[in-house]
Design an enzyme around this catalytic site. Structure first.
Site: not given
Ligand code: NAP
Length: 282
Positions: A48, A106
């Site tokens: 992010y 992730h």
């Protein structure tokens, strides 16, 4: 805030504030506002690219670090033993913290076993409290647990009214894995915020569609991550602990199932190639 127990001394707040797609220049203020309205759980990721600003927002809020539950995730390029060790150190530096509450692999790609060994070591050294995965199928979660010292304690997956993941959730919960929901609103896809069935249920309790969705997930013992940059919507999304859905409400929500991701399949070879090609240098 209600919590779920992950292990003896670790409790996770059932509602977290997600910062995916919040631009760097807005993240510090968003995190500070979220903490102000009562969030104590923040979900970020290396990919992010706003871990630094998450750390700044936490500092600006003035809250004691120990009152917060912070998650970050290791991106695909770092999913091997050496790079996971190094990249979690870099996440700690960016967040400006001594420890991270939860670190997830992730995506289920690259050298997951090597990365997992590194996460186990980091947990044993006190740099991470809880370790888990994201976007893993049930088979890979169970396999990872069986052949390592520590089993994944969390799997963060897409769950929303159009992709309810009933079997995935109940199977993982039976295996003592805490399930987290990403994109609970499907990012507004499929006209979620105009859905008549959800609206009708919300009207009975004087609650919004967003609040009905969050309540529905929390009542399934799922930890839910919601994102908003708007302080009013942040406050609305956390105001979900004063009503309960009936079995009839839940049966109506069950009819919204479409059995497909609202985004993409993690088993699609083209998607695996695309995601694995992202070199973020994080
Ligand atoms: P989401 O939470 O389903 O949807 C966010 C969207 O809903 C934003 O456009 C937001 O707009 C809007 N919204 C929020 N509250 C609202 C309300 N009360 N009324 C109307 N609109 C509202 O999507 P997401 O951000 O993709 O998912 C949530 C979190 O899950 C992420 O931030 C991230 O932490 C995590 N996540 C993880 C993965 C993974 O692979 N592990 C993938 C995706 C997401 P405003 O901001 O303008 O309010």
């Amino acid at each position: 805030m209600e919590t779920l127990k992950i292990e003896n001394d670790v409790e996770i707040p059932v509602l977290g504030f997600g910062v995916y797609q919040i631009p760097q220049e807005e993240t510090k203020e968003a995190v500070e506002n979220a903490i102000k309205v009562g969030y104590r759980h923040i979900d970020t990721a290396q990919s992010y690219q706003n871990e630094t600003e998450v750390g700044e927002g936490i500092k600006a809020s003035g809250i004691d670090r120990k009152e917060l539950f912070i998650t970050t995730k290791v991106w695909i390029e770092n999913v091997n033993y050496q790079d996971t060790l190094k990249s979690v150190e870099r996440s700690l530096q960016r967040l400006d913290m001594d420890y991270i509450d939860l670190v997830l692999i992730h995506q289920p790609y690259n050298d997951v076993y090597g990365s997992w060994k590194a996460l186990e070591e980091l947990k044993e050294n006190g740099k991470i409290r809880v370790i888990g995965v994201s976007n893993f199928g049930v088979d890979r979660v169970v396999d990872l647990g069986l052949h390592n010292k520590i089993a994944p304690q969390v799997n963060q997956i897409e769950i929303n009214p159009f992709h309810q993941q009933e079997e995935h959730v109940t199977t993982l919960q039976k295996e003592n894995v805490v399930v987290e929901a990403w994109a609970p609103f499907a990012e507004g896809r499929n006209n979620l915020f105009q859905n008549e069935i959800l609206k009708e249920i919300g009207d009975k309790y004087n609650k919004s569609i967003a609040q009905v969705v969050l309540r529905w997930l929390i009542e399934r013992d799922i930890v839910v991550l919601a994102k908003s940059v708007n302080p009013e919507r942040m406050a609305q999304n956390i105001d979900v602990f004063d009503f309960k859905l009936t079995d009839e409400d839940k049966s109506k929500i069950a009819t919204l199932e479409q059995s497909n991701s609202q985004f993409f399949s993690h088993a699609d070879p083209e998607m695996i190639k695309f995601l694995s090609s992202w070199q973020l240098n994080v």
